[in-house]
Design a protein around this motif. Structure first.
Motif, PDB file in Angstrom:
ATOM      1  N   GLY B  21     -32.736 -53.501   3.729  1.00  0.00           N
ATOM      2  CA  GLY B  21     -31.332 -53.683   4.088  1.00  0.00           C
ATOM      3  C   GLY B  21     -31.158 -53.719   5.599  1.00  0.00           C
ATOM      4  O   GLY B  21     -30.520 -54.626   6.150  1.00  0.00           O
ATOM      5  N   GLU B  22     -31.758 -52.747   6.265  1.00  0.00           N
ATOM      6  CA  GLU B  22     -31.657 -52.687   7.729  1.00  0.00           C
ATOM      7  C   GLU B  22     -32.253 -53.950   8.354  1.00  0.00           C
ATOM      8  O   GLU B  22     -31.709 -54.521   9.293  1.00  0.00           O
ATOM      9  CB  GLU B  22     -32.391 -51.436   8.243  1.00  0.00           C
ATOM     10  CG  GLU B  22     -32.378 -51.254   9.754  1.00  0.00           C
ATOM     11  CD  GLU B  22     -31.020 -50.818  10.295  1.00  0.00           C
ATOM     12  OE1 GLU B  22     -30.240 -50.215   9.529  1.00  0.00           O
ATOM     13  OE2 GLU B  22     -30.725 -51.119  11.461  1.00  0.00           O
ATOM     14  N   ILE B  24     -32.487 -56.982   7.151  1.00  0.00           N
ATOM     15  CA  ILE B  24     -31.626 -58.173   7.011  1.00  0.00           C
ATOM     16  C   ILE B  24     -30.508 -58.140   8.052  1.00  0.00           C
ATOM     17  O   ILE B  24     -30.239 -59.134   8.720  1.00  0.00           O
ATOM     18  CB  ILE B  24     -31.053 -58.244   5.574  1.00  0.00           C
ATOM     19  CG1 ILE B  24     -32.190 -58.543   4.599  1.00  0.00           C
ATOM     20  CG2 ILE B  24     -29.959 -59.290   5.481  1.00  0.00           C
ATOM     21  CD1 ILE B  24     -31.802 -58.403   3.139  1.00  0.00           C
ATOM     22  N   GLY B  25     -29.897 -56.965   8.200  1.00  0.00           N
ATOM     23  CA  GLY B  25     -28.850 -56.838   9.212  1.00  0.00           C
ATOM     24  C   GLY B  25     -29.389 -57.134  10.605  1.00  0.00           C
ATOM     25  O   GLY B  25     -28.786 -57.879  11.382  1.00  0.00           O
ATOM     26  N   GLN B  26     -30.558 -56.562  10.913  1.00  0.00           N
ATOM     27  CA  GLN B  26     -31.114 -56.741  12.255  1.00  0.00           C
ATOM     28  C   GLN B  26     -31.517 -58.176  12.524  1.00  0.00           C
ATOM     29  O   GLN B  26     -31.402 -58.661  13.640  1.00  0.00           O
ATOM     30  CB  GLN B  26     -32.317 -55.808  12.455  1.00  0.00           C
ATOM     31  CG  GLN B  26     -31.918 -54.354  12.561  1.00  0.00           C
ATOM     32  CD  GLN B  26     -33.001 -53.478  13.167  1.00  0.00           C
ATOM     33  OE1 GLN B  26     -34.005 -53.970  13.659  1.00  0.00           O
ATOM     34  NE2 GLN B  26     -32.784 -52.184  13.128  1.00  0.00           N
ATOM     35  N   GLY B  71     -20.924 -51.060   4.804  1.00  0.00           N
ATOM     36  CA  GLY B  71     -21.485 -52.177   5.573  1.00  0.00           C
ATOM     37  C   GLY B  71     -20.369 -53.022   6.176  1.00  0.00           C
ATOM     38  O   GLY B  71     -20.406 -53.379   7.355  1.00  0.00           O
ATOM     39  N   THR B 136     -36.283 -61.861   0.064  1.00  0.00           N
ATOM     40  CA  THR B 136     -35.825 -61.809   1.459  1.00  0.00           C
ATOM     41  C   THR B 136     -36.718 -62.663   2.344  1.00  0.00           C
ATOM     42  O   THR B 136     -36.244 -63.443   3.180  1.00  0.00           O
ATOM     43  CB  THR B 136     -35.845 -60.353   1.966  1.00  0.00           C
ATOM     44  OG1 THR B 136     -35.045 -59.575   1.090  1.00  0.00           O
ATOM     45  CG2 THR B 136     -35.313 -60.264   3.377  1.00  0.00           C
ATOM     46  N   CYS B 173     -24.549 -60.686   6.288  1.00  0.00           N
ATOM     47  CA  CYS B 173     -25.751 -59.867   6.419  1.00  0.00           C
ATOM     48  C   CYS B 173     -25.440 -58.373   6.435  1.00  0.00           C
ATOM     49  O   CYS B 173     -26.149 -57.601   5.806  1.00  0.00           O
ATOM     50  CB  CYS B 173     -26.531 -60.261   7.662  1.00  0.00           C
ATOM     51  SG  CYS B 173     -27.318 -61.863   7.460  1.00  0.00           S
ATOM     52  N   SER B 177     -26.767 -55.941   3.679  1.00  0.00           N
ATOM     53  CA  SER B 177     -27.522 -54.826   4.232  1.00  0.00           C
ATOM     54  C   SER B 177     -26.983 -53.485   3.712  1.00  0.00           C
ATOM     55  O   SER B 177     -27.744 -52.629   3.258  1.00  0.00           O
ATOM     56  CB  SER B 177     -27.430 -54.929   5.754  1.00  0.00           C
ATOM     57  OG  SER B 177     -27.714 -53.732   6.379  1.00  0.00           O
TER      58      SER B 177
END
Lengths: 515, 292
Positions: B21-22, B24-26, B71, B136, B173, B177
């Motif tokens: 999750g982290e 994808i956000g990053q 999120g 992913t 995202c 995330s």
């Protein structure tokens, strides 16, 4: 000169009465022009003439307050760059708009409607290769963008716009970061685009010979208005410059002859690393005497920035020695160097040269804060600093409401005058100037160059780093083309030829004199 | 021995899903250091809902939903309002820690439901984690959407002039995330350690955060890291299995955190930046504002 018969095609992009007002500068007033299929139509203007505003309007970043745009005879209203792209406007910015960490092909595919939900690399590669072939670009599509030269990066952006279906290609200062052979290739590619019916619109500040060489029509902007329209066949460098600046401009500088004095700077076998820990400068040696200008000509990124940093004490030397008036200053701090008479005019006016949120007084103080006269016992004497700043503003014609405004309120040319003023007023022994006229307009360039020549008469030793061959040749007593961290040669100005220096900037070995 | 392996893999799954999750956000340029807080929300809400309804599925849906909401909240702060992402993330952690302690306190104690059936001797979430990781990787590297996500994380201006809506991609995202972090919390609270206690996550979110940096933003390396950290954690709980009598168990328990600190310190050195810096999304942690 391009032939006339292609230019009778139909109009693709037309602006009628475009007006955009901002509080302050850089607006557009009643701009009219028509760009035809299959022609190069240059837009010429100094900084602040409104070129950027116009470009942003054509690309949909700004919406005009008044006036209309027509594309292929149909009225268009660009709300965003995407609208402009979809109509067929391609834009190649001066600041590269590429993802450095991605490959060339990924950059070209980004945002393209036909790249497929699942990326179809094979098909796009084939189509892009054909485009490259057609217009004479040589690109490794799998290379990462950060590995490419500035010229190659620009080619990627051009190809990206063409692949997106651009009918009108806007190029912002297309030759400013290119070496002479790269410029040649670009001009050839532009010609073949024009032949296949595209319209190319370069926005240019001061490279007048290029305008004359490739364009069919020129529209000149000054103070946000169109001041002249030329069919290029009838224009000269002088007439273009005059309508840009509004007065006669001296294009060629006269050489200033100064008797050569004692050696001031002696650099011996100097090397330095860049931020990525690669050897960016490898073993250069040279000497500059009193009253001499030593010009380093190079495309940016070949070690000249590192050289300037090392001499200014902002970067450690990996090896070698620097002597100033015979004393070793290799390990001196930056402040010690300033005290010993080194003056530095960095290339990045806004980031390194000044602190944009500080007033002009405080920015001048950056070269004076260690002088007892202005800062007695560590307490700043604002009164004397103000007097100093006021006198510098007057002497250097810095256009500003007063010494209290923030540095960011000044235009590039005026900021450069201020930096030059605070450095030269200390009568330094050695002056390091990095790209002193980059991005300046014709009038400011003239001013800066004359000030440097004045400093030369005052017996200073000057290290001039320049990306412009013309500038390096016309100002310098010695010219050293730099390529990949090494001087290709050191040539007295009397022997320096434009083509030869240009070839060496691109890495070619010096020509051996035939007997 | 097999027991220990399965148990450590269970821990790895939680870390892997959260870290994914982290990641994808990053990759879209948004850093969420509040991952621990989002996971606490997921674990606590999942636990309460599952216990109340007596249904695992509803519990997991609750965990994912609360993750998506948190999120979205991080998105509003860091994308629309342009707040410093570290500050917003820290806020989320503190909020999660405080609020879940307050809400969950009456539910202190075991879940009291039959354990989730294993498939082939392993947790079903193991297969789910593998599928999510592969998915992913595929989306990021092989699809147009993935190219947009990566470009937005590297250089939002470029993405914008190429016709990509930076904010839309970033919102997508951060929400996905958050959903994954919430799911990871749910897996922790309903499967790995189904006994609610305040702060029962004990810093796993921070380990997952470190894992993302450790992985060079590559989902497969990240899974390898998760397996390593899961094993270390399990070993720390019962060191006598492999190394009887060597150091106190409390020292062993520190090991994952010590490694986390060492990794993060190494990552922030100049040496690392010059040699491996290219792997890091260029625009990570930088708020984006449209020109014009």
């Amino acid at each position: 000169m391009p032939t006339e018969n292609q230019t009778k095609e139909k109009t693709v992009l037309e602006a009628r009465g475009i007006t955009k007002r901002f509080p302050g500068c850089c607006a557009n007033e009643q701009i009219n022009f028509a760009i035809k299929q299959g022609e190069v139509h240059a837009i010429l203007g100094e900084n602040g003439a409104g070129k950027t505003t116009l470009m942003n309007i054509l690309f949909g970043l700004y919406q005009p307050d008044e006036g209309e745009l027509f594309f292929n005879g149909e009225k268009v209203d660009f709300k965003s760059p995407l609208d402009a792209i979809e109509k067929g406007i391609g834009m190649v910015h001066q600041k590269r708009k590429l993802v450095q960490a991605h490959s060339v092909i990924e950059n070209i595919m980004l945002g393209h409607p036909d790249s497929g939900k699942i990326l179809n690399f094979k098909r796009v590669k084939k189509e892009v290769s054909e485009l490259c072939e057609q217009y004479g670009f040589k690109l490794d599509l799998d290379a990462k963008v950060w590995q490419l030269s500035e010229g190659q990066k620009q080619s990627v952006e051009i190809i990206k716009a063409l692949y997106r279906g651009a009918k009108v290609l806007i190029l912002d200062e297309p030759t400013s970061a290119l070496s002479p052979p790269e410029t040649r290739n670009l001009l050839d590619s532009i010609m073949s685009m024009v032949e296949s019916g595209l319209a190319v619109v370069p926005f240019i500040t001061h490279k007048l010979p290029i305008v004359l060489e490739i364009s069919h029509h020129v529209t000149v902007l000054r103070n946000g208005r169109v001041t002249a329209k030329f069919a290029t066949a009838g224009a000269t460098e002088k007439s273009l410059a005059k309508s840009m600046v509004g007065r006669e401009v001296i294009i060629k500088l006269d050489k200033v002859e100064v008797e050569r004095g004692k050696p001031v700077l002696e650099v011996n076998n100097l090397s330095a690393y860049n931020e990525k820990d690669h050897l960016a400068l490898s073993g250069v040696s040279f000497t500059i005497h009193e009253g001499e200008i030593f010009g380093i000509a190079g495309v940016s990124g070949n070690g000249q920035e590192e050289l300037a940093d090392v001499l200014a004490g902002l970067r450690k030397a990996a090896s070698g020695t620097i002597l100033l008036d015979g004393n070793d200053i290799t390990h001196d701090s930056t402040l010690e160097r300033w005290r010993k008479g080194v003056g530095y005019v960095p290339a990045e006016r806004n980031e390194v040269g000044t602190i944009c949120d500080y007033s002009l007084i405080e920015n001048v103080a950056m070269n004076y804060y260690f002088e007892e006269e202005y800062v007695p016992r560590g307490i700043i004497n604002y009164k004397s600093l103000r007097q100093l700043t006021e006198s510098l503003i007057a002497e250097y014609n810095v256009a500003t409401p007063g010494p209290d405004v923030k540095a960011k309120a000044l235009s590039g040319g005026n900021l450069q005058k201020l930096i030059l003023a605070r450095v030269l007023s200390k009568k330094p022994r050695l002056i390091i100037v990095n790209l002193p006229t980059q991005g300046l307009d014709v009038g400011a360039i003239e001013f800066v160059q004359n000030k440097l020549l004045q400093a030369k008469k005052d017996k200073a030793a000057i290290l001039l780093i320049s990306g412009e061959i013309e500038e390096a040749l016309s100002l310098s007593d010695w010219v050293a083309p730099i390529y990949e961290g090494k001087f290709m040669d050191i040539i007295p100005w009397t022997d320096a030829e434009r083509d030869n220096v240009g070839a060496m900037m691109a890495g070619m070995k010096p020509k051996v004199e035939s007997l | 021995m097999w027991e220990l392996f399965v148990r450590s893999l269970d821990a790895s799954i939680v870390l892997a899903i959260a870290a994914l999750g982290e990641l994808i956000g990053q990759r879209s340029g948004v850093l969420n250091v509040g991952i621990e807080g989002v996971m606490l929300f997921g674990a606590t809400f999942g636990f309460i809902v599952a216990q109340t309804t007596g249904d695992y599925t509803t519990g997991f849906i609750a965990a994912i939903a609360i993750g998506a909401i948190i999120g979205l909240m991080h998105g509003v702060f860091s994308i629309t309002l342009g707040v410093d992402q570290v500050v917003s993330g820290m806020g989320i952690w503190i909020l999660g820690f405080g609020l879940t302690t307050y809400i969950g306190n009456p539910y202190t104690g075991p879940l009291g439901m039959a354990r989730i059936d294993r498939i082939g001797g392993l947790s079903p979430f193991f297969y789910l984690a593998l599928a999510l990781i592969f998915l992913t990787w595929f989306v990021l590297n092989k699809t147009s959407l993935g190219l947009k996500i990566r470009s937005v994380g590297e250089n939002p201006e470029v993405a914008e002039v190429s016709g990509v809506s930076v904010n839309r991609i970033r919102y997508l995202c951060v929400i996905v995330s958050g959903m994954l972090m919430g799911l990871a919390g749910g897996v922790y609270g309903l499967s790995y350690n189904p006994v609610w206690n305040y702060n029962f996550l004990m810093g796993w979110g921070f380990i997952a955060l470190a894992l993302v940096f450790f992985s060079m933003w590559n989902p497969f390396i990240m899974f390898g890291g998760a397996v390593l950290f899961g094993a270390l954690w399990q070993l720390a709980l019962s060191p006598e299995f492999i190394l009887p009598g060597v150091m106190s168990r409390y020292l062993w328990r520190m090991v994952p955190f010590v490694i986390t600190i060492v990794v993060l310190v190494l990552m922030s050195t100049r040496w690392f930046r010059t040699h491996w810096g290219a792997a890091k999304p260029e625009a990570l942690g930088v708020p984006y504002k449209k020109e014009g």
